[in-house]
Design an enzyme around this catalytic site. Sequence first.
Site, PDB file in Angstrom:
ATOM      1  N   GLU A 123     -24.277  12.908 -16.693  1.00  0.00           N
ATOM      2  CA  GLU A 123     -23.678  14.070 -16.032  1.00  0.00           C
ATOM      3  C   GLU A 123     -24.810  14.971 -15.537  1.00  0.00           C
ATOM      4  O   GLU A 123     -25.744  15.265 -16.275  1.00  0.00           O
ATOM      5  CB  GLU A 123     -22.777  14.820 -17.010  1.00  0.00           C
ATOM      6  CG  GLU A 123     -22.396  16.238 -16.627  1.00  0.00           C
ATOM      7  CD  GLU A 123     -21.679  16.330 -15.286  1.00  0.00           C
ATOM      8  OE1 GLU A 123     -22.036  17.225 -14.494  1.00  0.00           O
ATOM      9  OE2 GLU A 123     -20.775  15.509 -15.027  1.00  0.00           O
ATOM     10  N   HIS A 131       1.099  17.538 -15.791  1.00  0.00           N
ATOM     11  CA  HIS A 131       2.222  17.186 -14.922  1.00  0.00           C
ATOM     12  C   HIS A 131       2.899  15.891 -15.386  1.00  0.00           C
ATOM     13  O   HIS A 131       2.244  14.991 -15.902  1.00  0.00           O
ATOM     14  CB  HIS A 131       1.746  17.001 -13.480  1.00  0.00           C
ATOM     15  CG  HIS A 131       1.231  18.246 -12.833  1.00  0.00           C
ATOM     16  ND1 HIS A 131       2.064  19.256 -12.411  1.00  0.00           N
ATOM     17  CD2 HIS A 131      -0.029  18.650 -12.526  1.00  0.00           C
ATOM     18  CE1 HIS A 131       1.338  20.224 -11.877  1.00  0.00           C
ATOM     19  NE2 HIS A 131       0.067  19.882 -11.935  1.00  0.00           N
ATOM     20  N   SER A 149      -5.284  16.570  -7.621  1.00  0.00           N
ATOM     21  CA  SER A 149      -4.675  17.716  -8.319  1.00  0.00           C
ATOM     22  C   SER A 149      -4.175  17.397  -9.714  1.00  0.00           C
ATOM     23  O   SER A 149      -3.780  18.291 -10.439  1.00  0.00           O
ATOM     24  CB  SER A 149      -3.494  18.264  -7.496  1.00  0.00           C
ATOM     25  OG  SER A 149      -3.931  18.735  -6.251  1.00  0.00           O
ATOM     26  N   CYS A 187     -19.665  40.604 -26.438  1.00  0.00           N
ATOM     27  CA  CYS A 187     -20.134  39.603 -27.402  1.00  0.00           C
ATOM     28  C   CYS A 187     -21.295  38.741 -26.916  1.00  0.00           C
ATOM     29  O   CYS A 187     -21.927  38.043 -27.719  1.00  0.00           O
ATOM     30  CB  CYS A 187     -18.993  38.704 -27.863  1.00  0.00           C
ATOM     31  SG  CYS A 187     -18.154  37.809 -26.528  1.00  0.00           S
TER      32      CYS A 187
END
Length: 465
Positions: free
Chosen positions: A35, A53, A342, A432
């Site tokens: 990656e 979905h 999507s 934070c």
Amino acid sequence: MHHIDKDVTVIGGGVVGTSILRELSFYDLDTMLVEKHHDVCEGASKANSGIVHTGFDAPLNSVEAFCLEKSRVLWPKLVEKLKIPFLSCGAVMVATSEEEKELILAKYIPNAIANGVEVEWIEKDELFSYNPSLTDRAIGGLLIPGEGICDPFWTTRAHAEIAVLNGAEIKLGSGVSNIESSSDDDYFIITLDNGEKFSTKYIVNAAGLWADEIANLIGDYSFNLKPRKGQFILTEEVIEISQIILPVPTEKSKGLLVSPVVFGGFLLGPTAEDQEDKWDRDTTINGIRDIAHECSRLIPNVTDMDSIRQFAGLRAVCSTNDYVIRPSEVNQRMIHAAGIRSTGISASPGIAKLVVEQFAKIGVTMPPKEVIVEELPELLQQEKPGEIVCLCRSITKGEIENAFNRPFASFTLDGVKRRTGAMLGECQGNCCIPSIIEMINKAKPTKQEIYKGLQSSIVLKRGKK
């Protein structure tokens, strides 16, 4: 004879790539994922609606519909085994006119039935009993009870952790610059951006928006990908809905929805803006205005709501108008898992199964491992969680320290955010971040930069004059 370093290399650390790596880790193979970013879940997998979905509206007989059908069966076990934060809330496609109702009855109900997805038309009274904040113009809607919402960060990271626990390797900050075939065509030689080279028998191309460019490296020009920007607004104001609120889609987009979020608040969006730049994830004034305007058609009071965050993601629009999950026509040792526009999170379990089937089709022997890890270890191991570091989300010091000791850890601010939920609240980390940076430095004091992207760091050290 050349020593081959890896059996399978997955290119791309999004939810599709990590899901494939997890599935491959169940077999007796030497697998690795590369990656280019400094963590998984840095592309489309981190900037989306988080909706799982059913595929009720997927094009009939498409590869997408097939993968979504496979995934519907797999999701309940995944949620259990990977401890994925999940809301089984259902969705409703809201009709605000008789024309939209007719479109739902004539198109979407038959499509859902053909895809094997349970749906039903509900009248206005029932619709409002679930979702009082809806516009008075709503006349009813299509209920899709099987739709849900997950934490996309957790899902992607959990796939990666299971894979690592089963012996897979993950190399971060490792973009692919070149791929060559061996002289006898028995393996590939991959060159990374840093000049490192290694050999692999097979490649799974799950590089998201860049999957066409990875294919191009072996002379495969069978598909191309264009980025479509989707901008979102996150609000923590109260919206009285208990389901995902969907509009009736257009040809270009599923439309702008309003949805609960598993870690709190409500999400509005996304836009659908075609562009050329695969790196441009900027939000725009016009985009944010469009979201508020379009979503107000369904939830009128959203235009007056304060946002705690706006963000944008890019989805990959494929020239084939469908998923590309098959061996490359140029060299079948590369399996494509591309064009996932999507529904990547929703379909990722099914995509992983289909990729394994592609290996079988090209004759790869894949003996299953005798012992595998399928269940994610408990997140918080410390008996004493310690002081609260993130006040907005009540995230403790122990939870953040635990993120550094995961099977697949990250020592970046975004990595901590995605593993713990810190910095996701109303102040968006303003209170934070200093404490978390201090904890990162203690956990990994040799780290020189606290990455928040490929070429930026949130903190710069000032040198001596």
